[in-house]
Design an enzyme around this catalytic site. Sequence first.
Site, short mmCIF file in Angstrom:
data_model
loop_
_atom_site.label_atom_id
_atom_site.label_comp_id
_atom_site.label_asym_id
_atom_site.label_seq_id
_atom_site.Cartn_x
_atom_site.Cartn_y
_atom_site.Cartn_z
N GLN A 174 0.80 -1.45 -0.05
CA GLN A 174 -0.08 -0.04 0.17
C GLN A 174 0.83 1.20 -0.02
O GLN A 174 0.37 2.35 -0.29
CB GLN A 174 -0.89 0.18 1.21
N ASP A 179 9.58 -1.92 13.22
CA ASP A 179 9.44 -3.38 13.13
C ASP A 179 9.23 -3.57 11.60
O ASP A 179 8.52 -3.25 10.94
CB ASP A 179 8.27 -3.99 13.90
N TYR A 192 8.21 -9.74 4.84
CA TYR A 192 7.11 -8.80 4.45
C TYR A 192 7.41 -8.45 2.91
O TYR A 192 8.62 -7.91 2.57
CB TYR A 192 7.17 -7.63 5.43
N GLN A 219 7.19 -11.42 20.36
CA GLN A 219 6.32 -10.64 19.86
C GLN A 219 4.78 -11.39 19.57
O GLN A 219 5.07 -12.16 18.76
CB GLN A 219 7.04 -10.05 18.44
N SER A 276 -0.52 -6.00 16.03
CA SER A 276 -2.00 -5.93 15.70
C SER A 276 -2.84 -5.28 16.88
O SER A 276 -3.92 -5.82 17.24
CB SER A 276 -2.54 -7.20 15.23
N LYS A 317 -13.82 0.58 11.34
CA LYS A 317 -14.13 0.88 9.88
C LYS A 317 -15.17 -0.32 9.34
O LYS A 317 -15.25 -0.17 8.26
CB LYS A 317 -12.73 0.74 9.21
N ARG A 352 -7.59 -2.96 4.51
CA ARG A 352 -7.07 -4.16 4.55
C ARG A 352 -7.82 -5.39 3.85
O ARG A 352 -7.33 -6.21 3.10
CB ARG A 352 -6.40 -4.50 5.83
N ASN A 367 -3.43 7.43 15.66
CA ASN A 367 -2.87 6.47 16.55
C ASN A 367 -1.84 6.66 17.42
O ASN A 367 -1.75 6.25 18.58
CB ASN A 367 -2.45 5.22 15.90
P1 NDP Z 1 -3.27 -3.12 13.30
O1 NDP Z 1 -3.98 -3.89 14.07
O2 NDP Z 1 -3.07 -1.57 14.13
O3 NDP Z 1 -3.90 -2.55 11.79
C1 NDP Z 1 -3.15 -1.70 11.19
C2 NDP Z 1 -4.25 -1.34 10.07
O4 NDP Z 1 -5.70 -0.94 10.48
C3 NDP Z 1 -3.68 -0.22 9.18
O5 NDP Z 1 -2.64 -0.86 8.30
C4 NDP Z 1 -4.95 0.18 8.48
O6 NDP Z 1 -5.19 -0.51 7.32
C5 NDP Z 1 -5.93 0.13 9.60
N1 NDP Z 1 -5.84 1.23 10.55
C6 NDP Z 1 -5.03 1.64 11.27
N2 NDP Z 1 -5.19 2.68 12.01
C7 NDP Z 1 -6.38 3.08 11.67
C8 NDP Z 1 -7.38 4.42 11.94
N3 NDP Z 1 -7.03 5.10 12.99
N4 NDP Z 1 -8.39 4.25 11.22
C9 NDP Z 1 -8.76 3.23 10.23
N5 NDP Z 1 -8.28 2.28 10.07
C10 NDP Z 1 -6.91 2.08 10.66
O7 NDP Z 1 -1.73 -3.20 13.03
P2 NDP Z 1 -1.06 -4.58 12.31
O8 NDP Z 1 -1.87 -5.73 12.07
O9 NDP Z 1 -0.58 -3.76 10.90
O10 NDP Z 1 0.30 -4.76 12.97
C11 NDP Z 1 1.27 -3.89 13.43
C12 NDP Z 1 2.50 -4.39 13.12
O11 NDP Z 1 2.66 -5.60 13.96
C13 NDP Z 1 2.75 -4.86 11.82
O12 NDP Z 1 3.24 -3.73 10.87
C14 NDP Z 1 4.14 -5.74 12.03
O13 NDP Z 1 5.33 -5.02 12.13
C15 NDP Z 1 3.79 -6.28 13.17
N6 NDP Z 1 3.09 -7.61 13.10
C16 NDP Z 1 3.83 -8.91 13.64
C17 NDP Z 1 3.24 -10.11 13.47
C18 NDP Z 1 4.07 -11.34 13.85
O14 NDP Z 1 3.84 -12.52 13.41
N7 NDP Z 1 5.10 -11.01 14.74
C19 NDP Z 1 2.00 -10.43 12.59
C20 NDP Z 1 1.29 -8.97 12.37
C21 NDP Z 1 1.77 -7.85 12.50
P3 NDP Z 1 -6.23 -0.19 6.19
O15 NDP Z 1 -6.22 1.17 6.27
O16 NDP Z 1 -5.32 -0.75 4.94
O17 NDP Z 1 -7.57 -0.80 6.49
#
Ligand code: NDP
Length: 330
Positions: free
Chosen positions: A38, A60, A65, A191, A221, A231, A241, A307
């Site tokens: 994205q 991170d 990725y 993590q 997450s 959303k 997403r 956030n």
């Molecule tokens: P979140 O659960 O916070 O989801 C983030 C997503 O939610 C964004 O990319 C966006 O997606 C949406 N979003 C975020 N803020 C807002 C808002 N204010 N209003 C509306 N939509 C919002 O976190 P992630 O799942 O991205 O996880 C965070 C990080 O954790 C990752 O980047 C990674 O570094 C790590 N991670 C590690 C894992 C592991 O196995 N160790 C697994 C997963 C994540 P959109 O706009 O596209 O809808």
Amino acid sequence: MPTVNVRERGDVQYRRLGKSGLKVSSLSFGSWVTFGTQIAENSAANMIHTAIEAGVNFFDNAEVYSGGESERIMGAAFAELALPRHSFIVSSKYFWGIHDTPHTKFTLNRKYLLEAVDKSLERLSLDHLDLIFCHRPDPDTPIEETVWAMSDIVGSGKAHYWGTSEWSAGELIEAYRIAEKHHLRAPVMEQPQYNMFTREKVEKEFAPLYGNYGLGLTTWSPLASGLLSGKYISGVPKDSRAALAGYEWLKDGLTSKEANEKVKRLKVVADKVDSTLSQLAIAWCLNNPNVSTVILGASKVSQLKENLAASEVVDRLSPEIISEIEAIIG
Ligand code: NDP
């Protein structure tokens, strides 16, 4: 892009990564899904700039990725912003692999780990990582081999601390035992996923590990992939997403009627504390003192700014408000 003035400011606070001396910002920023899918190079620098300006010091990443592209984009952004190396902490994670051979996929063997870290450093254009993680447990490699390999990587100076992601408490205790027996470096951090809808591991399974081993947590997450932002209450937004090709597997969870009913009820609590739903969900994670840093995800600068302001909401989580949240999430 202007050079970032790396002053530690904003409301983000710093917490020790478990018992280690490393101080991580309580909110950090990760690139899963977003960098390379994205968010392209230029906007990545913008996002990192926004995070740094708010006081974030930890970024991170993972080898897997976008098949390595996320590390390349993050490294280019660090270079574009001319960030001094001492000012930020960066991670990568290993397990899934990006080369299709039997010894480089779904593994934590020594050959894979040592070579994979070298390749991450090339993509990031850095000479060391701060944190490296075993991205998942690997039942086909003895934990002893993995502990030796991770300890050796840290000993070589290519990374400063190592940890795990989504390991069980039992697997971690085994790693501590091996490290102690052979005088190796032990895991410093885990993590796990942690949010209002996924809390068992952090709150129950790992409970003895914080005091007994000084385990730190970099949790992922916080919004359950966006669900807790509200959303998905009225369907799937086009630019979200859940609408991305390749992420169909997330859709059922994100559009679950039951979960979205709870999110609607959480909105009433968010209004009471004068925050958005996302800020409430992130502040709730921060409220757990065993969490060293909450890794944020965002596909837009506006989301990231919203956030990051969650730090200001933590003080508004009175015992009454926490009870109201508990009554909703169970
Ligand atoms: P979140 O659960 O916070 O989801 C983030 C997503 O939610 C964004 O990319 C966006 O997606 C949406 N979003 C975020 N803020 C807002 C808002 N204010 N209003 C509306 N939509 C919002 O976190 P992630 O799942 O991205 O996880 C965070 C990080 O954790 C990752 O980047 C990674 O570094 C790590 N991670 C590690 C894992 C592991 O196995 N160790 C697994 C997963 C994540 P959109 O706009 O596209 O809808």
